[in-house]
Design a protein around this motif. Structure first.
Motif, mmCIF file in Angstrom:
data_model
loop_
_atom_site.group_PDB
_atom_site.id
_atom_site.type_symbol
_atom_site.label_atom_id
_atom_site.label_comp_id
_atom_site.label_asym_id
_atom_site.label_seq_id
_atom_site.Cartn_x
_atom_site.Cartn_y
_atom_site.Cartn_z
ATOM 1 N N LEU A 12 0.840 -1.133 0.046
ATOM 2 C CA LEU A 12 -0.001 -0.016 0.125
ATOM 3 C C LEU A 12 0.824 1.117 0.135
ATOM 4 O O LEU A 12 1.009 1.916 0.897
ATOM 5 C CB LEU A 12 -0.713 -0.026 1.321
ATOM 6 N N GLY A 13 1.400 1.737 -1.114
ATOM 7 C CA GLY A 13 2.146 2.898 -1.300
ATOM 8 C C GLY A 13 1.254 3.918 -1.805
ATOM 9 O O GLY A 13 -0.065 3.627 -2.116
ATOM 10 N N GLY A 14 1.589 5.386 -2.016
ATOM 11 C CA GLY A 14 0.928 6.175 -2.290
ATOM 12 C C GLY A 14 -0.120 5.890 -3.832
ATOM 13 O O GLY A 14 -1.106 6.278 -3.876
ATOM 14 N N ALA A 15 0.876 5.507 -4.702
ATOM 15 C CA ALA A 15 0.406 5.125 -6.031
ATOM 16 C C ALA A 15 -0.677 4.304 -5.888
ATOM 17 O O ALA A 15 -1.694 4.319 -6.824
ATOM 18 C CB ALA A 15 1.318 4.575 -6.911
ATOM 19 N N LEU A 17 -2.794 3.434 -3.194
ATOM 20 C CA LEU A 17 -3.845 4.133 -2.711
ATOM 21 C C LEU A 17 -4.694 5.060 -3.519
ATOM 22 O O LEU A 17 -5.945 5.163 -3.567
ATOM 23 C CB LEU A 17 -3.532 4.905 -1.430
ATOM 24 N N SER A 210 5.051 8.171 6.679
ATOM 25 C CA SER A 210 5.826 7.677 5.419
ATOM 26 C C SER A 210 6.313 6.463 5.614
ATOM 27 O O SER A 210 6.800 6.113 6.518
ATOM 28 C CB SER A 210 6.657 8.637 4.906
ATOM 29 N N ARG A 211 6.323 5.628 4.481
ATOM 30 C CA ARG A 211 7.106 4.446 4.412
ATOM 31 C C ARG A 211 8.738 4.576 4.819
ATOM 32 O O ARG A 211 9.124 5.848 4.726
ATOM 33 C CB ARG A 211 6.929 3.700 3.051
ATOM 34 N N TRP A 215 15.120 7.821 1.017
ATOM 35 C CA TRP A 215 15.049 9.289 0.370
ATOM 36 C C TRP A 215 13.544 10.028 1.082
ATOM 37 O O TRP A 215 13.419 11.084 0.860
ATOM 38 C CB TRP A 215 14.669 9.329 -0.928
ATOM 39 N N VAL A 237 5.044 6.872 11.525
ATOM 40 C CA VAL A 237 4.084 6.063 11.212
ATOM 41 C C VAL A 237 4.538 5.519 9.708
ATOM 42 O O VAL A 237 4.645 6.441 8.840
ATOM 43 C CB VAL A 237 2.758 6.884 11.166
ATOM 44 N N GLN A 270 0.133 1.795 9.675
ATOM 45 C CA GLN A 270 -1.164 1.969 10.319
ATOM 46 C C GLN A 270 -2.108 2.341 9.075
ATOM 47 O O GLN A 270 -1.637 2.987 8.120
ATOM 48 C CB GLN A 270 -1.009 3.209 11.263
ATOM 49 N N ILE A 273 -4.993 6.908 9.252
ATOM 50 C CA ILE A 273 -4.078 8.116 9.437
ATOM 51 C C ILE A 273 -4.837 9.307 9.983
ATOM 52 O O ILE A 273 -3.946 9.867 10.564
ATOM 53 C CB ILE A 273 -3.620 8.113 7.920
ATOM 54 N N GLU A 291 9.791 15.202 -4.387
ATOM 55 C CA GLU A 291 8.550 14.239 -4.061
ATOM 56 C C GLU A 291 7.658 14.572 -5.182
ATOM 57 O O GLU A 291 7.356 15.626 -5.402
ATOM 58 C CB GLU A 291 7.813 14.725 -2.598
ATOM 59 N N GLY A 294 3.022 13.672 -2.869
ATOM 60 C CA GLY A 294 3.301 13.791 -1.612
ATOM 61 C C GLY A 294 1.609 13.910 -1.025
ATOM 62 O O GLY A 294 1.343 14.679 -0.257
HETATM 63 N N1 UDP Z 1 0.213 5.484 4.734
HETATM 64 C C1 UDP Z 1 -0.518 4.658 5.396
HETATM 65 N N2 UDP Z 1 -0.016 4.085 6.528
HETATM 66 C C2 UDP Z 1 1.165 4.371 6.913
HETATM 67 C C3 UDP Z 1 1.985 5.205 6.191
HETATM 68 C C4 UDP Z 1 1.304 5.827 5.027
HETATM 69 O O1 UDP Z 1 -1.763 4.563 4.950
HETATM 70 O O2 UDP Z 1 1.796 3.617 7.946
HETATM 71 C C5 UDP Z 1 -0.424 6.331 3.600
HETATM 72 C C6 UDP Z 1 -0.413 7.729 3.719
HETATM 73 O O3 UDP Z 1 -1.294 8.012 4.383
HETATM 74 C C7 UDP Z 1 -0.226 8.088 2.134
HETATM 75 C C8 UDP Z 1 0.367 7.220 1.422
HETATM 76 O O4 UDP Z 1 0.596 6.154 2.338
HETATM 77 O O5 UDP Z 1 -1.718 8.144 1.554
HETATM 78 C C9 UDP Z 1 1.798 7.442 1.074
HETATM 79 O O6 UDP Z 1 1.718 8.450 0.299
HETATM 80 P P1 UDP Z 1 2.833 9.525 -0.312
HETATM 81 O O7 UDP Z 1 2.270 10.198 -1.591
HETATM 82 O O8 UDP Z 1 2.850 10.367 0.634
HETATM 83 O O9 UDP Z 1 4.270 8.937 -0.479
HETATM 84 P P2 UDP Z 1 4.608 7.695 -1.060
HETATM 85 O O10 UDP Z 1 4.876 6.472 -0.147
HETATM 86 O O11 UDP Z 1 3.679 7.146 -2.234
HETATM 87 O O12 UDP Z 1 5.987 7.918 -1.984
#
Ligand code: UDP
Ligand code: GLC
Length: 384
Positions: A12-15, A17, A210-211, A215, A237, A270, A273, A291, A294
Motif C-alpha cells: 500500500l504505497g501512495g500510487a 492508494l 511515510s514508508r 529518500w 508512522v 497504520q 491516518i 517528492e 506527496g
Molecule cells: N500511509 C498509510 N499508512 C502508513 C504510512 C503511510 O496508509 O503507515 C499512507 C499515507 O497516508 C499516504 C500514503 O501512504 O496516503 C503515502 O503516499 P505519499 O504520496 O505520501 O508517498 P509514497 O509512499 O507514495 O511515495
C-alpha cells in the motif's frame, strides 16, 4: 469505459492508494492486475474492486537497476506480457499505474491493440532512476502511451526534461475523499485519548507519516530533534515497504546513538491516518529527493494539522509558505528544527495557517473532481 489497470506493487504505497480511489469510481467493469501479491490485493478485495495477481513471482528489477538486471528479468516478462495482452482484449484500454506496469502494459497494448494510458506517479530523474531505466520508461511512454497523466507539474516537467513528449501529458493531482477527514473539532476527543495511550500528553508531537526509506528522510527529523528542546518528540508512522531493512536498522541506531529513545515512537504501518494525524501537533515531510506529489502533505492539511514539507518536486505545488504551511530546504535539519520551534512558539498563528490549509485543500484536492478529470481525459482519448 472498461479499464484494465496494471500496478506493480502488492503493497500500500501512495500510487496504489491513489489507484484504489480511481478504480472505485468506475461503475463499469474494471480489473486491476497486480505484478505482486500483498496487502494491496486484500484492500481491493475488501473494497470489492476486481483484482487479479498476474504473476506468482515478483519482478526482481529495481528503479536503480542497470541493463543486465533488466535483460535477466525478460524471461519472466514474456509470459506475463502475453497474459496481460490476453486479459486486455476484454477491455477498452490499459491503464499502467507504475513504471514496471508501463513495461508490461506497453507491450501488452501493442499485442492486444488496446490504447495505453500511463499514470505517472514518479519523477523520472537521476535522484530516482538509473539512466537505463529513465531511457526505457521515456521510450515506452513516447512510443506506446496515448495519454500520460502526471500527478504534479513537477512530475510532468521531469518527464519532458528526460525526453518525454509534452503533448501527451495532462496533470491531475491526487484527490481525497473529504468525508474521511473529519473537521478538527470532531477529532479532539480521540486526539487526547491517543496521546495519553502513547504517553505523549504534554509533549509537542511532530508526526512523520511515510514508508521508511532513505529518500523519505526520517533521519533528518531525528537529527532535527537533537537541536530541539526535550518536550519536542516524534511519532513515525509507516513501515519499510520495499526491502529497506538496512535503513530501518540505521534509524534505530541513530535513535540510540543520539539518546532519543524516550522522545521517539515507531508505530509501523497504520491504516487510520486521520486519527493519528489528529494526535500530532505538527506533521513533518522530509523527503531528501524531489517528492512527485506527496499525499501525506495534503492529508495533514485535511486534518487541519500544520505541515512543514521539503521544498522540492510536487510538494512546492501543495504548500504556500506562511499561508497553508511551511517549506524547508530538503535535508536541512537545522532549518527544520527552527521551523518546528517557531510553530511551537506561535500556536495561534500556526493553527490559523493549518485551518486555512484545510479549507484550501478541500477545494483543490476533492476526489470527486479529480476522478471526473481523469474520466474526461480517458473519454477524449477513447473518442479520438
Ligand atoms: N500511509 C498509510 N499508512 C502508513 C504510512 C503511510 O496508509 O503507515 C499512507 C499515507 O497516508 C499516504 C500514503 O501512504 O496516503 C503515502 O503516499 P505519499 O504520496 O505520501 O508517498 P509514497 O509512499 O507514495 O511515495
Ligand atoms: C508516488 C509518489 C508520491 C505520490 C504518490 C501518488 O508513490 O512517490 O509522491 O504522492 O505516488 O501520486
Amino acid at each position: 469505459m472498461k479499464l484494465f489497470f496494471i500496478d506493480q506493487s502488492g503493497n500500500l504505497g501512495g500510487a496504489e492508494l491513489c489507484l484504489a480511489d480511481i478504480a472505485q469510481s468506475f461503475e463499469t467493469p474494471v480489473l486491476i492486475g497486480l505484478l505482486q501479491d500483498g496487502p494491496f490485493r486484500e484492500r481491493l478485495e475488501s473494497l470489492q474492486v476486481p483484482v487479479q495477481v498476474l504473476t506468482k513471482q515478483a519482478l526482481q528489477v529495481r528503479k536503480e537497476s542497470g541493463l543486465a538486471a533488466g535483460l535477466k528479468s525478460l524471461q519472466q516478462l514474456i509470459p506475463l506480457i502475453q497474459k496481460a495482452a490476453r486479459t486486455a482484449a476484454d477491455y477498452d484500454a490499459i491503464y499502467a499505474n507504475t513504471p514496471k506496469a508501463l513495461v508490461v502494459g506497453a507491450l501488452a497494448s501493442a499485442l492486444s491493440r488496446r490504447p495505453l494510458v500511463y499514470h505517472l506517479h514518479d519523477i523520472i530523474a537521476p535522484e530516482h532512476f538509473s539512466k537505463t531505466n529513465r531511457q526505457l520508461l521515456i521510450f515506452l511512454a513516447n512510443r506506446f502511451a496515448r495519454l500520460v497523466i502526471a500527478n504534479s507539474n513537477a512530475s510532468k516537467a521531469a518527464f519532458i526534461e528526460a525526453g518525454g513528449q509534452a503533448d501527451k501529458v495532462e496533470v491531475v493531482y491526487n484527490g481525497f475523499d473529504l468525508d474521511a477527514y473529519p473537521v478538527a473539532v470532531a477529532l479532539e476527543e480521540p486526539r487526547a485519548a491517543l496521546r495519553q495511550e502513547l504517553g505523549l500528553s504534554n509533549r509537542f508531537v511532530v508526526g512523520h507519516f511515510s514508508r521508511l526509506a532513505p529518500w523519505k528522510g526520517q533521519h533528518i527529523l531525528l537529527e532535527a530533534l537533537t537541536h530541539l528542546p526535550e518536550d519536542v518528540v516524534a511519532l513515525f508512522v509507516g513501515d519499510a515497504l520495499f526491502g529497506e531493512d538496512a535503513y530501518v536498522e540505521a534509524l534505530h541506531q541513530q535513535v540510540k546513538d543520539q539518546g532519543l529513545s524516550d522522545r521517539i515512537r515507531f508505530l509501523g504501518f497504520q491504516s487510520d491516518i486521520p486519527r493519528l494525524m489528529a494526535a500530532c501537533d505538527l506533521v513533518a515531510h522530509t523527503s531528501t529527493a524531489p517528492e512527485p506529489f506527496g499525499r501525506v502533505i495534503v492529508e495533514a492539511m485535511l486534518c487541519a494539522r500544520p505541515v512543514i514539507a521539503a521544498a522540492a518536486g510536487g510538494a512546492v505545488e501543495l504548500v504556500e509558505p506562511g499561508q497553508t504551511g511551511w517549506l524547508c530546504p530538503p535535508g536541512d535539519a537545522d532549518k527544520l528544527a527552527a521551523l518546528i520551534l517557531s510553530c511551537r512558539d506561535q500556536p495561534e498563528f500556526t493553527q490559523a495557517v493549518a485551518q486555512r490549509a484545510d479549507q484550501t485543500a478541500r477545494q483543490r484536492f476533492n476526489l470527486t473532481e479529480t476522478n471526473q478529470q481523469i474520466r474526461s481525459h480517458l473519454q477524449a482519448l477513447l473518442e479520438r
